[in-house]
Design an enzyme around this catalytic site. Structure first.
Site, PDB file in Angstrom:
ATOM      1  CB  THR A 378      -0.833  -0.060   1.299  1.00  0.00           C
ATOM      2  OG1 THR A 378      -1.506  -1.295   1.313  1.00  0.00           O
ATOM      3  CG2 THR A 378      -1.802   1.067   1.435  1.00  0.00           C
ATOM      4  CB  THR A 396      -3.657  -0.531  -1.062  1.00  0.00           C
ATOM      5  OG1 THR A 396      -2.872  -1.698  -0.895  1.00  0.00           O
ATOM      6  CG2 THR A 396      -5.124  -0.878  -0.945  1.00  0.00           C
ATOM      7  CB  SER A 449      -9.623  -1.036   4.485  1.00  0.00           C
ATOM      8  OG  SER A 449      -8.361  -0.426   4.395  1.00  0.00           O
ATOM      9  CB  SER A 450      -5.910  -1.848   8.483  1.00  0.00           C
ATOM     10  OG  SER A 450      -6.391  -3.107   8.862  1.00  0.00           O
ATOM     11  N   GLY A 470       1.035  -0.969   5.539  1.00  0.00           N
ATOM     12  CA  GLY A 470       1.462  -1.906   6.576  1.00  0.00           C
ATOM     13  C   GLY A 470       0.400  -2.919   6.977  1.00  0.00           C
TER      14      GLY A 470
HETATM   15  O1  DON Z   1      -6.763  -2.163   3.159  1.00  0.00           O
HETATM   16  C1  DON Z   1      -5.978  -2.782   3.867  1.00  0.00           C
HETATM   17  O2  DON Z   1      -6.044  -2.775   5.081  1.00  0.00           O
HETATM   18  C2  DON Z   1      -4.855  -3.572   3.215  1.00  0.00           C
HETATM   19  N1  DON Z   1      -5.254  -3.946   1.898  1.00  0.00           N
HETATM   20  C3  DON Z   1      -3.606  -2.744   3.229  1.00  0.00           C
HETATM   21  C4  DON Z   1      -2.425  -3.479   2.653  1.00  0.00           C
HETATM   22  C5  DON Z   1      -1.117  -2.863   2.984  1.00  0.00           C
HETATM   23  O3  DON Z   1      -1.013  -1.924   3.715  1.00  0.00           O
HETATM   24  C6  DON Z   1       0.073  -3.528   2.402  1.00  0.00           C
HETATM   25  N2  DON Z   1       1.259  -2.784   2.724  1.00  0.00           N
HETATM   26  N3  DON Z   1       2.244  -3.129   3.268  1.00  0.00           N
END
Ligand code: DON
Length: 581
Positions: A378, A396, A449-450, A470
């Site tokens: 992301t 992302t 999502s986070s 992250g």
């Molecule tokens: O939306 C989300 O929470 C995840 N798809 C985010 C993925 C992410 O942060 C990957 N990065 N390291």
């Protein structure tokens, strides 16, 4: 020594720092980048430059965010995208706020059990690799909605830098090469991706090679000329659907035709007199950051000291409870009723605080979400313009290079966002999240999502813009940056660079970056019952991008005289930059 005695010692040591006359305590971090007019902090220096150019030529922060979003899709293929989706948190100079949800939606043919085999077991890789993993992308519609509603410049002007970089190419630097190398295996296994991101002989690209992306340039030109219809109703959608059908995917033209951006109310809460503005469901980010902050407000973190056992214990326990709520209760607001007001309630936070033993680690197995029935890659960027408009964007492809597929002829890497859903209750996803029914797969639904693009204000004035990639750790990365600035007096750069720790309820362990906690602290935490593990999984610790307004740190803001805008790109980021003017 008793645990009370140990907490007392930690408190006394940190109090000597806290009670010292106000001064800027500089740790081993670079200085934030200072500027008076505008600041753009992104994971790629070419994107930061494009954002600053948009500001200098009279655009506002939203214009810059649109230019940056498209440039990252070209120069930062690991996460920058038009084949994924994300969130944009906006605070305008007059204090008005907005939140755009342009995250992926499940295809109409998606089903709750689509990643399970005949025995009901999760098929490894089905939700992460190839077209079955792809959610309907939202970035093009999101950036255009932002531009139309809140920007001032034409689409053609804002997309021109991205088109030029895709068409003419750009020279790869160390960070670019490292990023592409991290995805070598994934990119090698898709013919169209390999043709773009590898040398003709299949070897990795090297420093000073030029990366040209003519197909992506053509796709971007079509969007520039005809708007989102070129993507959602035209040749781009056709090519993605054809490639999906040819390899067992379920994407259909109708999925693209009916894609819509949602404008939602951002989540807000207060923390020690600061106002936090962040992402609402379908993100868990804003709510969970607020829930943790509400719990922590009852502890004198500044007095207890940064990374002392008492502070880390309080933070870990707050994370444990909040992530239990996250994983059980939250989902797409069009599909489930999210208990937002309960989770944001300060008395709910107090009830959790009351059940935290100050001297003993809790057990995740004993923590069921209170009063709630359960039925790697992301990128984040932060921008402030000369008038004080602020934008925080996290978007992302989910995993690094998403599903690892490029629809032939489009140059567009597609996401694997479907993995953010619950493939099966109780089974961990890519980020180790063990989730429940609220986040089950359904047609048109958005996975939980986070991502937490966050803006903080104080007394009605802009204070901080912050966010990070992250996975599940986005929430605690953003939280720790806020706490490091507000409670521990760090500069924005130090707050972002400080080694991190994280707990997400399940698995029941604290993970920490190297050097996050001293061996003394680790010993005390172990005695309290915490299972702390060193985690070297570098990309997952994120790359935060932040801006602090009025000074490098709280004490400089309070003393006055700091630069108006202070930008900090995470020192973990290989190619990022804070750029201002
Ligand atoms: O939306 C989300 O929470 C995840 N798809 C985010 C993925 C992410 O942060 C990957 N990065 N390291």
């Amino acid at each position: 020594m008793s645990s009370r005695g140990r907490s007392f010692l930690a408190a006394v040591l940190s109090a000597t720092l806290v009670l010292a006359p106000p001064q800027i305590l500089l740790a081993a971090s670079p200085q934030p980048v200072g500027a008076q007019n505008g600041m753009v902090v992104t994971a790629h220096h070419l994107a930061s430059e494009a954002g600053v150019e948009a500001l200098k030529s009279g655009g506002n922060a939203i214009d810059a965010a649109v230019a940056v979003g498209y440039v990252l899709a070209v120069v930062y293929p690991v996460a920058g995208n038009i084949g994924g989706g994300g969130f944009m948190t906006i605070r305008l100079k007059d204090g008005k706020t907005a939140f755009l949800d342009f995250r992926e939606r499940a295809p109409l043919a998606a089903t709750k059990t689509m990643y399970l085999d005949a025995n009901g077991d999760v098929v490894k890789g089905a939700s992460t690799n190839g077209y079955l993993a792809v959610g309907v992308p939202g970035s093009v519609m999101g950036l255009e909605t932002a531009r139309e509603k809140y920007g001032t410049k034409s689409r053609a002007e804002l997309m021109a830098p991205a088109i030029k970089l895709a068409r003419d190419g750009f020279s790869l630097e160390q960070g670019d090469v490292a990023s592409l190398a991290s995805g070598f295996k994934k990119l090698s296994s898709d013919k169209a991706a390999a043709a773009i991101f590898l040398k003709p002989d299949g070897k990795p690209l090297e420093i000073a090679d030029t990366l040209k992306q003519p197909d992506l340039a053509t796709s971007l030109e079509a969007v520039s000329k005809d708007g989102p219809d070129a993507f959602y109703k035209g040749a781009v959608a056709d090519k993605i659907v054809d490639a999906s059908r040819a390899t067992g995917g379920i994407l259909a033209k109708q999925d693209f035709e009916q894609y819509a951006v949602r404008e939602l109310e951002p989540v807000t809460c207060s923390y020690r007199g600061y106002q936090i503005l962040s992402s609402p469901p379908p993100s868990s980010g804003g709510i969970i950051i607020c829930e943790i902050l509400n719990i922590l407000e009852g502890y004198p973190l500044s007095y207890l000291g940064q990374s002392s056992s008492a502070t880390v214990h309080a933070m870990v326990e707050a994370m444990r409870y909040a992530f239990a709520d996250r994983n059980a209760a939250l989902g797409d607001p069009d599909f489930v009723k999210n208990p937002v007001s309960t989770l944001l309630d300060k008395t709910y936070a107090k009830a959790i605080r009351d059940s935290i033993n100050p001297y003993k680690a809790g057990k995740s197995a004993d923590v069921t979400p209170l009063g709630l029935a359960e039925s790697n890659e992301t990128t984040h960027y932060s921008i402030v313009d000369k008038d004080g408009n602020a934008v925080a964007v996290t978007y992302t492809l989910n995993g690094s290079f998403g599903a690892g597929v490029v629809a032939p002829g489009t140059g567009i890497l597609l996401n694997n966002e479907m993995d953010d859903f619950t493939s099966k209750p109780g089974v961990a996803n890519l980020y180790g999240l063990v989730q429940g029914e609220a986040n089950a797969i359904a047609p048109k639904k958005t996975p939980l999502s986070s991502m937490s693009p966050t803006i903080v204000t104080k007394d009605g004035k802009l204070f901080m813009v912050i966010g990070s990639p992250g996975g599940a750790r986005i929430i605690t990365i953003t939280l720790e940056a806020i706490i490091n600035v507000i409670d521990h007096g760090m500069t924005i750069q130090e707050a972002i660079d400080a080694p991190r720790f994280h707990h997400q309820w399940q698995p029941d362990r604290v993970v920490m970056e190297p050097y996050a906690l001293s061996s003394d602290t680790l010993k005390m935490l172990a005695e309290m019952g915490h299972n702390v593990q060193l985690d070297l999984g570098w990309p997952i610790w994120g790359q935060a991008a932040g801006i602090l307004v009025g000074g490098k740190s709280l004490s400089e803001i309070e003393q006055g005289g700091g630069a108006r805008l202070n930008g900090a790109m995470d020192s973990r980021a290989a190619s990022g930059a804070a750029k201002g003017y």
